[in-house]
Design an enzyme around this catalytic site. Structure first.
Site, PDB file in Angstrom:
ATOM      1  N   SER A  24       0.834  -1.199   0.000  1.00 25.79           N
ATOM      2  CA  SER A  24       0.000   0.000   0.000  1.00 25.79           C
ATOM      3  C   SER A  24       0.869   1.249   0.000  1.00 25.79           C
ATOM      4  O   SER A  24       1.980   1.247   0.552  1.00 25.79           O
ATOM      5  CB  SER A  24      -0.855  -0.020   1.274  1.00 25.79           C
ATOM      6  OG  SER A  24      -1.464   1.227   1.476  1.00 25.79           O
ATOM      7  N   TYR A  68      -1.737  -0.921  10.809  1.00 21.21           N
ATOM      8  CA  TYR A  68      -2.026  -1.513   9.494  1.00 21.21           C
ATOM      9  C   TYR A  68      -0.871  -1.231   8.540  1.00 21.21           C
ATOM     10  O   TYR A  68      -0.331  -2.136   7.899  1.00 21.21           O
ATOM     11  CB  TYR A  68      -3.336  -0.951   8.917  1.00 21.21           C
ATOM     12  CG  TYR A  68      -3.484  -1.220   7.438  1.00 21.21           C
ATOM     13  CD1 TYR A  68      -3.665  -2.519   6.972  1.00 21.21           C
ATOM     14  CD2 TYR A  68      -3.401  -0.184   6.496  1.00 21.21           C
ATOM     15  CE1 TYR A  68      -3.766  -2.784   5.609  1.00 21.21           C
ATOM     16  CE2 TYR A  68      -3.504  -0.436   5.143  1.00 21.21           C
ATOM     17  CZ  TYR A  68      -3.688  -1.739   4.697  1.00 21.21           C
ATOM     18  OH  TYR A  68      -3.767  -1.995   3.349  1.00 21.21           O
ATOM     19  N   LYS A 105       2.126  -3.789   6.714  1.00 27.38           N
ATOM     20  CA  LYS A 105       2.512  -3.879   5.296  1.00 27.38           C
ATOM     21  C   LYS A 105       4.014  -3.636   5.141  1.00 27.38           C
ATOM     22  O   LYS A 105       4.699  -4.313   4.374  1.00 27.38           O
ATOM     23  CB  LYS A 105       1.740  -2.851   4.462  1.00 27.38           C
ATOM     24  CG  LYS A 105       0.256  -3.137   4.351  1.00 27.38           C
ATOM     25  CD  LYS A 105      -0.004  -4.326   3.461  1.00 27.38           C
ATOM     26  CE  LYS A 105      -1.465  -4.709   3.418  1.00 27.38           C
ATOM     27  NZ  LYS A 105      -1.728  -5.970   2.748  1.00 27.38           N
ATOM     28  N   ASN A 149      -5.325   4.529  -4.235  1.00 22.46           N
ATOM     29  CA  ASN A 149      -6.691   4.394  -3.683  1.00 22.46           C
ATOM     30  C   ASN A 149      -7.609   3.672  -4.663  1.00 22.46           C
ATOM     31  O   ASN A 149      -8.231   4.316  -5.524  1.00 22.46           O
ATOM     32  CB  ASN A 149      -7.241   5.779  -3.344  1.00 22.46           C
ATOM     33  CG  ASN A 149      -6.509   6.416  -2.181  1.00 22.46           C
ATOM     34  OD1 ASN A 149      -5.308   6.668  -2.252  1.00 22.46           O
ATOM     35  ND2 ASN A 149      -7.202   6.658  -1.090  1.00 22.46           N
TER      36      ASN A 149
END
Ligand code: NAD
Ligand code: UD1
Length: 353
Positions: free
Chosen positions: A128, A152, A156, A188
């Site tokens: 991400s 989070y 990653k 996104n």
């Protein structure tokens, strides 16, 4: 013609995974899906098969369950893994960090252990843009410093580190069949398959902008809160690089092809941004939604959300040069396809069609 390879898709019943399954099946790949259904339903996979007219093999399995993974690798001649399985809610990761590190980081350790045991060393990983740290410029390239700011994002970043280390160990061990790993850093993802049969079906109240707007439009939610209009951007609201989910998953197919090509070299682990390279503000997203759907979006300006950047968009050059991939769909496509899915499935996969 050589038969196409067999791909294991972890998290394949989820939002991005289900769209990847469609593209993979349509490109002629055989696929096996492993998903524990913690954030999805098998209905998405039924619809993948409806769209493509092709079958896939499904295992309800948790990536932390080594025995289950061993069985999957035993029963199927897997060549490459696309690893979508993971938890992704930033707020929840702050209140339940242990769950996030266990599911995402430990899960990836177990997966890569099972892969290594089965001699499967090609991996495409869902990373991400959230792994990037603060930057002076809003356009992020792959070599920018990393510095995730929530559990989070850190899960990653940790997985990326683990995968880079696995690849580095191949050099030390002079492994004759080294890992080939693509770390795909999504910006996104929004939108849905043009059929309106599959799309994003968030649990509860959405955290992300686009599903929130579409649930306001369909009457499920009363009002959108715009988080801040005092950012140093032209209209004061946050700017992001929204990318159509179908473009995004096509990047995965290009990544698989690249891992197989001589251009990637004998082995390695490399990051690629998957974004369009241009940003839109929150107000521009609302206007686009109203223009394309003819629906008025009720919104109010509220304070900033903690942890939000003013502006973030991709430098997508490496993906173009090395994967031969670039996003093709425009904002109107993203909005129209989101609305097509949302209006046909107001309750997501729980809707009666
Ligand atoms: P999603 O929740 O719709 O899909 C994830 C899937 O993984 C779900 O079907 C879930 O049931 C499954 N899963 C979770 N933990 C599992 C486990 N331990 N074992 C087996 N299956 C498990 O999310 P998504 O939006 O499709 O995201 C896919 C991946 O892309 C995730 O890793 C996410 O972190 C990453 N990502 C998503 C975005 C985004 O905006 N959607 C952005 C950047 C990165
Ligand atoms: C968020 C996550 C990020 C994750 C990404 C995709 C945070 C801080 N970041 O990114 O880690 O990778 O989702 O899952 O949660 N907005 C509103 N009102 C809303 C929702 C959003 O104004 O109800 C604004 C946000 O302030 C932002 C933009 O819309 O400016 C996009 O927000 P969102 O869709 O949540 O994505 P990110 O914040 O980029």
């Amino acid at each position: 013609m050589m038969p196409k390879k067999k791909i294991l898709v972890t998290g394949g019943a989820g939002y991005i995974g289900s769209h990847a399954c469609v593209e993979l099946l349509q490109a002629g790949y055989d696929i096996v899906v492993a998903d524990n259904l913690s954030n999805s339903k098998t209905e998405s996979l039924a619809r993948v098969q409806q769209i493509t007219g092709k079958n896939l093999k499904f295992y309800q399995a948790d990536i932390r369950d080594k025995a289950a993974l061993d069985e999957i690798f035993d029963q199927n001649p897997i060549d490459t893994v696309i690893h979508f399985a993971g938890l992704k809610a930033v707020g929840e990761s702050c209140s339940k960090p242990h769950l996030y590190y266990h599911n995402n980081v430990y899960g990836t350790l177990v997966l890569t252990e099972a892969m290594q045991a089965a001699g499967v060393k090609r991996l495409v990983f869902s990373s991400s843009a959230t792994v990037y740290g603060e930057s002076d410029t809003p356009q992020y390239a792959e070599d920018f410093p990393l510095g995730a700011i929530n559990p989070y994002g850190r899960s990653k970043a940790m997985i990326e580190d683990i995968l880079r280390d696995l690849s580095a160990a191949d050099h030390i061990n002079q492994d004759p069949s080294p890992w080939k790993i693509a770390l795909l850093r999504y910006f996104n993802p929004i939108g849905a398959h043009a059929s309106g049969l599959i799309g994003e079906d968030p649990n509860g109240i959405p955290n992300n902008l686009m599903p929130y707007i579409s649930q306001v439009a369909v009457g499920k939610l009363a009002q959108l809160s715009v988080f801040g209009n005092d950012y140093p951007t032209p209209d004061g609201t946050g700017i992001r690089d929204y990318i159509h989910v179908v473009d995004l998953v096509k990047g995965h197919i290009k990544a698989i092809e690249t891992l197989d090509s001589d251009a990637f070299g004998p082995g390695g682990c490399k990051a690629y941004n998957l974004g369009t390279g241009r940003g839109y503000s929150v107000l521009e997203m609302i206007q686009a939604f109203e223009r394309v759907t003819g629906k008025a979006i009720n919104y109010q300006i509220v304070g900033r959300r903690a942890g939000d950047l003013a502006e973030c968009f991709a430098n997508p050059k490496r993906a173009l040069q090395e994967l031969g991939w670039q996003a093709e769909k425009n904002l109107d496509d993203m909005v129209a396809d989101t609305w097509n899915w949302q209006s046909k499935n107001p309750q997501g996969y729980g809707s009666l069609m």
